[in-house]
Design a protein around this motif. Structure first.
Motif, PDB file in Angstrom:
ATOM      1  N   ASP A  14      25.296  82.879  84.408  1.00 62.89           N
ATOM      2  CA  ASP A  14      25.930  83.347  82.877  1.00 62.89           C
ATOM      3  C   ASP A  14      26.374  82.329  82.125  1.00 62.89           C
ATOM      4  OD1 ASP A  14      25.871  85.817  84.043  1.00 62.89           O
ATOM      5  OD2 ASP A  14      27.608  85.837  85.180  1.00 62.89           O
TER       6      ASP A  14
ATOM      7  N   HIS B 164      26.908  82.393  78.286  1.00 65.37           N
ATOM      8  CA  HIS B 164      28.253  83.606  77.908  1.00 65.37           C
ATOM      9  C   HIS B 164      29.454  82.516  77.698  1.00 65.37           C
ATOM     10  CE1 HIS B 164      26.168  87.153  78.003  1.00 65.37           C
ATOM     11  NE2 HIS B 164      25.501  86.812  78.876  1.00 65.37           N
ATOM     12  N   ILE B 165      29.529  81.364  78.512  1.00 63.35           N
ATOM     13  CA  ILE B 165      30.814  80.636  78.272  1.00 63.35           C
ATOM     14  C   ILE B 165      30.669  79.686  77.165  1.00 63.35           C
ATOM     15  CG2 ILE B 165      32.493  79.298  79.737  1.00 63.35           C
ATOM     16  CD1 ILE B 165      31.418  81.673  81.331  1.00 63.35           C
ATOM     17  N   ALA B 166      31.107  80.324  75.893  1.00 65.98           N
ATOM     18  CA  ALA B 166      30.833  79.628  74.675  1.00 65.98           C
ATOM     19  C   ALA B 166      31.898  78.290  74.748  1.00 65.98           C
ATOM     20  CB  ALA B 166      31.151  80.471  73.512  1.00 65.98           C
ATOM     21  N   SER B 167      32.748  78.364  75.644  1.00 64.87           N
ATOM     22  CA  SER B 167      33.670  77.324  75.635  1.00 64.87           C
ATOM     23  C   SER B 167      33.542  76.008  76.494  1.00 64.87           C
ATOM     24  CB  SER B 167      35.126  77.882  76.063  1.00 64.87           C
ATOM     25  OG  SER B 167      35.055  78.375  77.223  1.00 64.87           O
TER      26      SER B 167
ATOM     27  N   ALA C  23      31.483  72.819  77.776  1.00 64.70           N
ATOM     28  CA  ALA C  23      31.260  71.644  76.586  1.00 64.70           C
ATOM     29  C   ALA C  23      29.948  71.678  76.296  1.00 64.70           C
ATOM     30  CB  ALA C  23      31.613  70.288  77.307  1.00 64.70           C
TER      31      ALA C  23
ATOM     32  N   HIS D 148      25.282  75.241  70.901  1.00 66.72           N
ATOM     33  CA  HIS D 148      25.824  76.241  69.899  1.00 66.72           C
ATOM     34  C   HIS D 148      25.886  75.290  68.501  1.00 66.72           C
ATOM     35  CE1 HIS D 148      26.854  79.865  72.322  1.00 66.72           C
ATOM     36  NE2 HIS D 148      25.760  79.729  71.981  1.00 66.72           N
TER      37      HIS D 148
ATOM     38  N   ARG E 153      23.773  75.818  65.143  1.00 64.77           N
ATOM     39  CA  ARG E 153      24.664  76.189  64.002  1.00 64.77           C
ATOM     40  C   ARG E 153      24.238  75.048  62.675  1.00 64.77           C
ATOM     41  NH1 ARG E 153      29.244  77.412  66.397  1.00 64.77           N
ATOM     42  NH2 ARG E 153      30.191  75.472  66.176  1.00 64.77           N
TER      43      ARG E 153
ATOM     44  N   HIS F 237      19.323  76.962  56.032  1.00 63.86           N
ATOM     45  CA  HIS F 237      19.882  77.992  54.963  1.00 63.86           C
ATOM     46  C   HIS F 237      20.150  77.041  53.681  1.00 63.86           C
ATOM     47  CE1 HIS F 237      22.328  80.924  52.921  1.00 63.86           C
ATOM     48  NE2 HIS F 237      23.216  80.364  52.506  1.00 63.86           N
ATOM     49  N   LYS F 238      20.451  75.796  53.853  1.00 63.61           N
ATOM     50  CA  LYS F 238      20.621  74.748  52.390  1.00 63.61           C
ATOM     51  C   LYS F 238      19.068  74.719  52.136  1.00 63.61           C
ATOM     52  CE  LYS F 238      25.191  74.418  52.496  1.00 63.61           C
ATOM     53  NZ  LYS F 238      25.819  75.471  51.449  1.00 63.61           N
ATOM     54  N   MET F 239      18.142  74.490  52.933  1.00 62.25           N
ATOM     55  CA  MET F 239      16.811  74.310  52.347  1.00 62.25           C
ATOM     56  C   MET F 239      16.496  75.575  51.420  1.00 62.25           C
ATOM     57  SD  MET F 239      13.259  73.550  54.445  1.00 62.25           S
ATOM     58  CE  MET F 239      11.474  73.792  53.490  1.00 62.25           C
ATOM     59  N   LYS F 240      16.608  76.851  51.918  1.00 61.24           N
ATOM     60  CA  LYS F 240      16.501  77.826  50.974  1.00 61.24           C
ATOM     61  C   LYS F 240      17.154  77.913  49.650  1.00 61.24           C
ATOM     62  CE  LYS F 240      16.070  81.072  54.977  1.00 61.24           C
ATOM     63  NZ  LYS F 240      17.014  82.048  55.863  1.00 61.24           N
TER      64      LYS F 240
ATOM     65  N   GLU G  59      30.163  72.643  50.306  1.00 57.08           N
ATOM     66  CA  GLU G  59      29.145  73.388  50.358  1.00 57.08           C
ATOM     67  C   GLU G  59      27.776  72.835  49.516  1.00 57.08           C
ATOM     68  OE1 GLU G  59      28.993  75.995  51.886  1.00 57.08           O
ATOM     69  OE2 GLU G  59      30.975  76.354  52.193  1.00 57.08           O
ATOM     70  N   MET G  60      28.046  71.716  48.875  1.00 61.49           N
ATOM     71  CA  MET G  60      26.939  71.081  48.458  1.00 61.49           C
ATOM     72  C   MET G  60      27.014  69.508  48.788  1.00 61.49           C
ATOM     73  SD  MET G  60      25.180  71.796  44.721  1.00 61.49           S
ATOM     74  CE  MET G  60      26.073  70.656  43.694  1.00 61.49           C
TER      75      MET G  60
END
Lengths: 479, 407
Positions: A98, A101-104, A106, A112, A116, A123-126, A226-227
């Motif tokens: 599992d 599921h333990i997003a916490s 390390a 993640h 991200r 996204h910035k490429m788009k 953002e930029m």
């Protein structure tokens, strides 16, 4: 130490084959070293060459689907740590199924985080790819772009969907993307000089960028978040930024200091003419059109504030039968006509069964604005109080005076209060003709929404029958 | 009148459009240009910001006016008839060419077209619709289109606008009807509300699966509006009450708050003092609490009150309602966790997921949130309890963001 050489930086299949074989052989993450062909490592020469990585037996082990979603994204990250991190996760999944599921955790948090950042780079490429016209004849465009992570190939389908009918190439240091109106193809990394150096429309784009900027609200930090500056050198508009920032304060000061100018005389004259021609108010309405206009501007109570519009009655000006409901509901408030919502549909069915043509009757409400309260995002009906009913009688009385019906039917208690001026319980007075002071006859009956609310079937059928009977009675009195 | 070149027109008519805060290209349906003959796609979910101006605002759409000639005299507007600002007018083809040219170079997601009122409401609306129709039908443009509706325009034109547009909007401009009467004499609140109501009915009808004669579609990204903050004396409470009622009545996707900002050639009918930008920010935060965190407006703020500028509204609410804290991160339900200042929707969803497999400790929460110090007084974890910290009289000083001194 087990050294693994992958064919290229985003070689997910190679990583997967190697990782599968190594886990099957029990090679712990600490003893694995991941490199990409062409990179020198600290252990060069000090280690025996890795044995050829044969395919693991099918079905040797399974991993959660979330891992297979995550890993191909993480591998696009520019960090050298990515292969080892993924192998460590794969290793730990043996004992901790599992784990993801333990997003916490390390390692999970790190993966993640990488995913991200890769997502953000895509996204910035788009967002920040800027095409330049390469051939007017072919309507073909070329862009030079430097993505933060190795996302060019993964992001290419987005551009192909968006510009399906336009030839384009996106050149990057890692991989180049080409679209020929039918298929995507990829070539090795290129050089900025391979792309056109300008485009005639960029001057317009810079004009737009400079004009849409509001110097009175400088927020440079928000912009850079953002930029980020790393993208600026390939954005035609970014060259303007220092100048726009430098001039902002001065431009704002000038605006604030400037005394307001005098409007032109032509404009002032027109305003005077308009205010003189404004409608004159105050007298009791003498036509239904005046009622409709008046209701919409009525401020006799406070219900107008949260309502969309005043909803006047509807029907022929000389109707023999006048129905009075309680107040408009959500749908009536939006549409501006009475009895069009769920209760209105119930009303129409009952009229049809009683043989009363609605178009020959006048249908209105005791209160002309929708009284409600908000529950979450829904507007919930609230019964108007006696003060609001009294305030709104001004309009109901006007409608009665103008239409002069033979019979006035009050639908529900609020309507009865408005018509008779005092509480007139439906249960006690329904089913009979009552005399009204203006020589019309009155009938009281249920409000159609009551029929919607009766819980059990037997009571509902009974109430329905009484309602239809009352409608028939009223129609016969009016005939 | 001198003939203006296209660049000069673009400068005037984008400058005139910049006071509209909305630039979103989100929330529409998913579509792309495959199988068509033009360009364009929308992603369904979030839009793309192609650039940011130094004012921190996203540039996603080509946001321009068709013309800034206007017969109205709204005090807060740079384009009011009595202003001496330079005027210009685009032709329909000019707007279409600019939109396609910018789009093909990947500068924008689409077009946000508004206009001053010229001749009549219907004439203006017709011109706006003509641009959208040309883009969609002649050029098969499948990018995003946001059209401003003219409230007094005929329903047929509004429906046609909804057919071509992803989003439509009508600005309510001011939170109080009385202010609109005094600052924007030609605008009619009743007319604006009616137009919003009509848009909602059209949206509902387009979505109604039961109807046999369902209209093809209507502005799939819904409608939005904008309120100017600080041009009249309305409190934050009054502003949010207006938003609350707009969300409820017309199912608006967004209410934009735009801090009144100095405009060239201002009139003396406006306040000299402009509101701090942070006020606008706090309003957006409160708005999010209403839309995504299950807060009722009345819990956040009374009608006559203003929001605290120093701390965010969620923290302010928590400090006023200390009895509800601390919340046990290992047992509390989603609604309660969402009310903890410093925990966002994503952090809460992650916590709920992790919780199924292990008990959360302070370090776990730290990795899932931004900044643990602010959270500590409000949370219980497996290895942490705030004890008397939650009720300390000086808690606010401890959690309030530090004001930095100018050095």
């Amino acid at each position: 130490m087990q050294v693994v050489r992958l064919a290229y930086e985003t070689d997910f299949d190679g990583w997967r084959r190697a990782a599968r074989a190594m886990r099957a052989r029990g090679v712990a993450p600490e003893s694995a070293l991941w490199t990409v062909d062409g990179q020198a490592t600290l252990f060069d020469g000090a280690d025996e060459p890795a044995p050829p990585l044969e395919a693991a037996p099918a079905g040797a082990f399974r991993v959660p689907k979330t891992f297979m979603d995550l890993a191909p994204r993480v591998i696009l990250h520019r960090s050298d740590e990515r292969f080892a991190l993924l192998y460590r996760l794969l290793w730990r999944l043996q004992d901790e199924p599992d784990l993801l599921h333990i997003a916490s955790d390390a390692d999970v948090a790190r993966a993640h985080h990488f995913a991200r950042e890769v997502g953000r780079a895509a996204h910035k490429m788009k967002a920040f790819v800027r095409f330049r016209l390469a051939s007017e004849e072919d309507d073909a465009y070329v862009a030079w772009f430097e993505p933060a992570h190795r996302v060019a190939e993964a992001t290419a389908p987005f551009f192909a969907r968006r510009f399906a009918n336009m030839r384009f190439s996106i050149l990057t240091p890692d991989t180049c993307v080409h679209w020929d109106l039918a298929e995507l193809s990829f070539t090795p990394g290129a050089d900025p000089a391979d792309a056109p150096s300008e485009d005639a429309l960029e001057e317009y784009w810079r004009t737009y960028y400079a004009s849409i900027f509001n110097p009175a609200r400088l927020k440079v930090g928000a912009m850079q978040k953002e930029m980020p500056k790393r993208y600026w050198r390939n954005l035609p508009e970014a060259a303007l930024i220092p100048e726009l920032i430098a001039q902002a304060q001065g431009r704002t000061d000038t605006m604030v200091r400037q005394a307001p100018t005098e409007p032109s005389r032509r404009v002032v004259k027109a305003a005077v003419r308009n205010s003189r021609d404004a409608p004159w108010e105050g007298q009791a309405p003498t036509s239904l059109a005046e009622v409709a206009a008046g209701v919409d501007h009525c401020r006799r109570c406070d219900l107008w504030r949260d309502a969309t519009q005043g909803v006047p009655g509807e029907g022929p000006g000389k109707a023999k039968l006048l129905f009075v409901g309680e107040q408009p509901g959500d749908q009536e408030d939006l549409a501006g006509t009475p009895f069009v919502g769920p209760a209105g549909q119930m009303f129409d069915r009952a009229l049809a069964e009683a043989g009363v043509p609605r178009t020959e009757t006048y249908v209105t409400n005791a209160v002309k604005h929708f009284k409600h309260e908000l529950r979450g995002k829904r507007r919930i009906h609230k019964t108007p109080d006696a003060g609001e009913v009294t305030a709104c009688r001004w309009w109901l009385d006007a409608e009665r005076r103008i239409v002069r019906p033979r019979v006035v039917v009050s639908l529900g208690a609020t309507a009865a209060l408005a018509v008779f001026g005092k509480a007139t319980p439906v249960g006690k007075f329904r089913g009979q003709a009552l005399q009204l002071p203006d020589q019309a006859q009155g009938v009281v009956t249920y409000h159609p929404s009551y029929l919607l609310r009766v819980p059990d079937e037997a009571a509902k059928a009974k109430a329905w029958a009484m309602f239809v009977a009352d409608l028939k009675l009223a129609w016969s009195l009016a005939a | 009148m001198a003939v203006l070149d296209l660049k000069r027109k673009l400068a005037i008519l984008s400058d005139a459009a910049k006071y509209d805060a909305s630039c979103a290209s989100s929330g529409s349906v998913k579509r792309d240009s495959r199988g068509g003959k033009g360009v364009g796609s929308t992603d369904g979910g979030m839009g793309i910001c192609h650039a940011y101006a130094p004012d921190g605002r996203c540039i996603s759409l080509l946001k321009i006016l068709l013309t800034n000639f206007c017969v109205y005299d709204c005090a807060y507007c740079v384009n009011r008839v009595s202003s001496n600002t330079p005027r210009a007018r685009f032709t329909v083809d000019e707007v279409v060419d600019l939109t396609l040219g910018f789009y093909k170079r990947n500068y924008i997601e689409g077009l946000f077209l508004s206009s001053g009122i010229i001749r009549s409401a219907d004439y203006t609306m017709e011109e706006i619709v003509r641009v959208a129709r040309t883009l969609r039908e002649v050029h098969d443009f499948r990018g995003y289109i946001h059209l401003k509706l003219i409230p007094e325009a005929s329903p047929a034109l509004v429906n046609e606008a909804g057919l071509y547009a992803d989003r439509v909007s009508i600005n309510i401009e001011l939170p109080k009807d009385e202010s609109l009467v005094s600052l924007a004499p030609e605008k009619d609140v009743a007319g604006i509300k009616k137009a919003m109501g009509a848009v909602r009915l059209s949206e509902d009808a387009a979505k109604d699966k039961g109807r046999k004669t369902r209209p093809p579609k209507f502005a799939p990204a819904g409608q939005s509006t904008q309120m100017i903050v600080g041009a009249d004396a309305a409190t934050d409470g009054a502003i949010l009450k207006r938003s609350e009622s707009l969300y409820g009545a017309y199912r608006l996707r967004r209410v934009y708050y735009s801090a009144f900002s100095p405009i060239p050639d201002a009139t003396s009918r406006l306040p000299l003092q402009r509101p701090p930008l942070v006020r606008e920010h706090r309003l957006y935060q409160a708005d999010w609490l209403m839309r995504f965190y299950g807060f009722q407006r009345a819990e956040i703020i009374g009608e006559a009150e203003d929001l605290d500028l120093a701390i965010d509204p969620k923290l302010a609410w928590a400090l006023r309602n200390r009895g509800d804290f601390p919340v046990d991160v290992n047992t509390a339900d989603r609604e309660r966790l969402l009310r903890v200042p410093g925990l966002g929707v994503r952090a809460v969803d992650r916590i709920l997921d992790v919780r199924r497999f292990k008990r959360l400790e302070l370090d776990d929460v730290k990795r899932l949130s931004r900044g643990i110090e602010k959270l500590k007084p409000f949370l219980i974890c497996a290895d942490w309890s705030p004890g008397a910290l939650t009720d300390r009289a000086d808690l606010r000083q401890k959690v309030e963001p530090r004001q930095l001194d100018l050095f």
